[in-house]
Scaffold this motif. Structure first.
Motif, PDB file in Angstrom:
ATOM      1  N   ASN A   1       1.713   2.659  -2.747  1.00  0.00           N
ATOM      2  CA  ASN A   1       0.263   3.585  -3.978  1.00  0.00           C
ATOM      3  C   ASN A   1       0.184   3.144  -5.176  1.00  0.00           C
ATOM      4  O   ASN A   1       0.351   3.657  -6.260  1.00  0.00           O
ATOM      5  CB  ASN A   1       0.985   4.912  -4.473  1.00  0.00           C
ATOM      6  CG  ASN A   1      -0.310   5.861  -4.562  1.00  0.00           C
ATOM      7  OD1 ASN A   1      -1.679   5.163  -3.862  1.00  0.00           O
ATOM      8  ND2 ASN A   1      -0.653   7.166  -5.267  1.00  0.00           N
ATOM      9  N   PRO A   2      -0.245   1.896  -4.808  1.00  0.00           N
ATOM     10  CA  PRO A   2      -0.146   0.668  -6.144  1.00  0.00           C
ATOM     11  C   PRO A   2      -1.753   0.772  -7.126  1.00  0.00           C
ATOM     12  O   PRO A   2      -2.528   1.803  -6.279  1.00  0.00           O
ATOM     13  CB  PRO A   2      -0.116  -0.305  -5.847  1.00  0.00           C
ATOM     14  CG  PRO A   2      -0.847  -0.127  -4.476  1.00  0.00           C
ATOM     15  CD  PRO A   2      -0.620   0.737  -4.143  1.00  0.00           C
ATOM     16  N   TYR A   3      -1.742   0.695  -7.641  1.00  0.00           N
ATOM     17  CA  TYR A   3      -2.726   0.623  -8.691  1.00  0.00           C
ATOM     18  C   TYR A   3      -2.743  -0.857  -9.855  1.00  0.00           C
ATOM     19  O   TYR A   3      -2.135  -0.993 -10.739  1.00  0.00           O
ATOM     20  CB  TYR A   3      -2.998   1.747 -10.292  1.00  0.00           C
ATOM     21  CG  TYR A   3      -4.524   1.966 -10.839  1.00  0.00           C
ATOM     22  CD1 TYR A   3      -5.680   2.695  -9.884  1.00  0.00           C
ATOM     23  CD2 TYR A   3      -4.146   1.786 -11.228  1.00  0.00           C
ATOM     24  CE1 TYR A   3      -6.315   3.144 -10.753  1.00  0.00           C
ATOM     25  CE2 TYR A   3      -5.442   1.344 -13.011  1.00  0.00           C
ATOM     26  CZ  TYR A   3      -6.079   2.497 -12.288  1.00  0.00           C
ATOM     27  OH  TYR A   3      -7.467   2.830 -12.920  1.00  0.00           O
ATOM     28  N   VAL A   4      -3.810  -0.992  -9.192  1.00  0.00           N
ATOM     29  CA  VAL A   4      -5.059  -2.116  -9.677  1.00  0.00           C
ATOM     30  C   VAL A   4      -5.532  -2.251 -11.002  1.00  0.00           C
ATOM     31  O   VAL A   4      -6.718  -0.838 -11.103  1.00  0.00           O
ATOM     32  CB  VAL A   4      -5.319  -3.152  -9.131  1.00  0.00           C
ATOM     33  CG1 VAL A   4      -5.136  -4.765  -9.895  1.00  0.00           C
ATOM     34  CG2 VAL A   4      -3.986  -3.907  -8.590  1.00  0.00           C
TER      35      VAL A   4
ATOM     36  N   ILE B   1       0.940  -1.299   0.081  1.00  0.00           N
ATOM     37  CA  ILE B   1      -0.119   0.102   0.179  1.00  0.00           C
ATOM     38  C   ILE B   1       0.655   1.220   0.255  1.00  0.00           C
ATOM     39  O   ILE B   1       0.712   3.049  -0.540  1.00  0.00           O
ATOM     40  CB  ILE B   1      -1.108   0.147   0.709  1.00  0.00           C
ATOM     41  CG1 ILE B   1      -1.936  -1.247   1.213  1.00  0.00           C
ATOM     42  CG2 ILE B   1      -1.419   1.202   2.017  1.00  0.00           C
ATOM     43  CD1 ILE B   1      -3.141  -0.302  -0.142  1.00  0.00           C
TER      44      ILE B   1
END
Lengths: 302, 302
Positions: free
Chosen positions: B143-146, B140
């Protein structure tokens, strides 16, 4: 079903609200920040409210941090907040166990992060699990056996991005096999702004998983449960009718505020859209709504 | 509340049952085996029933294997069973999508194991997720993006010992954001004998997690849903009144058998204890109960 009667915040009703309220209670994720990014104008708005003598309180369901860690996060974003002004669901979980006088000889298993573990330790409890069990992998083909501690008298489940099968098994064994073992949920938020790019499954996801394997319902200590309000009232001695809960979530923030007798202001900077608010199927209506916290500054500052 | 009237299997009622039944439907986990260990006397009992001209069918909620993989597991335990005699919830998930004529241009996201993936492929569908996403860790703090595939038209959730936050996020995004995306559960068993040493959280745990984050309820294709019965009837052409469902679970096996109009026999070799069966709060009563499958052999063999 709602009748759609909810007022958009404007200079007139905003002025009345401002004058009648001594304390503003703010949710954090989706209200103050998204992930690690402050929402525009928040800093100036909080500064203005403080300058007008208003008490500020931060009531967050996010259990990933302790109060100390939250104060540090505020500071890293340029806002000075004391630990005493922060009421997190991690703190609430520890306070709940203290309020029921759980023996500190007993242990608490944590499905969640460092925040819960730290608050439990500060309250005198011994914890197991949490970040320690993040990387435990189970290989069913090896016919594994999980030995669980019979002294675990409570399982606390919160937001856990390191959820895994080992933790789910451990929590399930404690709740199913340790007589009287409590099942505590920090909160049941379905999703949340854990990062600023998108929403992620919230504690409601991890809590539901444990409900699914134990077929038990948890005791919820975060919003909308008003458990935290008792601590808040002791601390600030302000009548709830002179408080305004500001949040982005109907089923936690607004419901919490209403249940406690506070005024309520929904901001649309988080998980709730205007169409969700106005949906006839929604029956939780705040007193007022506005786009974001800083609208208060624009409407109210001289 | 039950009135406690459930007959223990004996030579007399067992003989009547045996004579009136053409097909025995067996659950597997806790009935035929525990983990990778055959339950005592099963092999001889199945042999006896076949020698008496009875049809044998294996109806399992465990989605971790495909029908082909189940046939191989039976063989590894010394029992010869054809794929056509096996009805697994992994197969049921694929058959459900076929029955509603889901376009094979669409994709299916899998929270579960190889068994679901294999059955989907055999039915002509393209899958994403499953074992491939087992080791995806989310940080987290980065700042991940799926990014999720907008062509995913169904999410299938089954037993998954590699459940993780990435899969939960992916499944949640598909169900919440892809218009009309289906949420299919292979089954909702709370716990199961995934190994022979202890019970583990079952698919009901993973399914509940996705319910928690999406606030949606799934379409269940495994027991107690009678979806699989249609396929079974087409295959064997035997009236359900001439079938006996043998299982270790009240809320799946026995309920499934009763809903379909079969006779029902509970065995106590799996998750259900005698005290659970006799508990006044239990309202699912089988026609008969006995300790284990091989009691049939002892009571009925000449």
């Amino acid at each position: 079903m709602n009748n759609g009667r909810v007022e958009v915040l404007d200079g007139v009703n905003g002025g009345r609200l401002f004058n009648s309220v001594e304390a503003f209670l703010f949710d954090c994720d989706g209200v103050i920040w998204k992930g690690d990014k402050l929402i525009d104008g928040v800093s100036e708005t909080l500064h203005f409210l403080r300058s007008q003598g208003k008490t500020l309180v931060f009531v967050t369901n996010n259990s990933s941090k302790s109060r100390r860690q939250y104060a540090a996060k505020f500071l890293s974003l340029g806002i000075s907040v004391s630990e005493d002004e922060i009421f997190s669901s991690s703190f609430a979980a520890a306070m709940y166990l203290k309020s029921i006088e759980l023996s500190t000889d007993k242990k608490v298993y944590v499905v969640g992060g460092e925040g819960i573990v730290e608050e439990l330790h500060l309250a005198g409890f011994t914890s197991l699990g949490g970040p320690e069990d993040a990387k435990r992998m189970i290989e069913i083909k090896d016919n594994p056996y999980v030995e669980h501690d019979k002294d675990v008298a409570a399982v606390v489940v919160g937001f856990d991005p390191y959820i895994n099968f080992y933790k789910l098994q451990y929590a399930t064994l404690c709740i199913r096999e340790n007589p009287g073992c409590l099942f505590i949920a920090t909160n049941r938020d379905a999703v949340g702004n854990m990062t600023d790019l998108q929403e992620w499954p919230g504690a409601g996801c991890m809590v539901a998983a444990v409900c699914g394997s134990t077929q038990k319902e948890p005791i919820v200590v975060g919003k909308p449960s008003t458990f935290m309000m008792d601590f808040l009232l002791k601390k600030f001695n302000i009548d709830t009718s002179k408080m305004c809960m500001v949040g982005d979530r109907l089923d936690t923030d607004i419901l919490f505020g209403q249940s406690a007798g506070c005024k309520t202001l929904l901001v649309l900077s988080g998980v709730t859209t205007l169409s969700t608010l106005k949906d006839p199927a929604n029956n939780i209506l705040p007193d007022f709504y506005t786009d974001k916290v800083s609208d208060m500054l624009q409407l109210l500052a001289p």
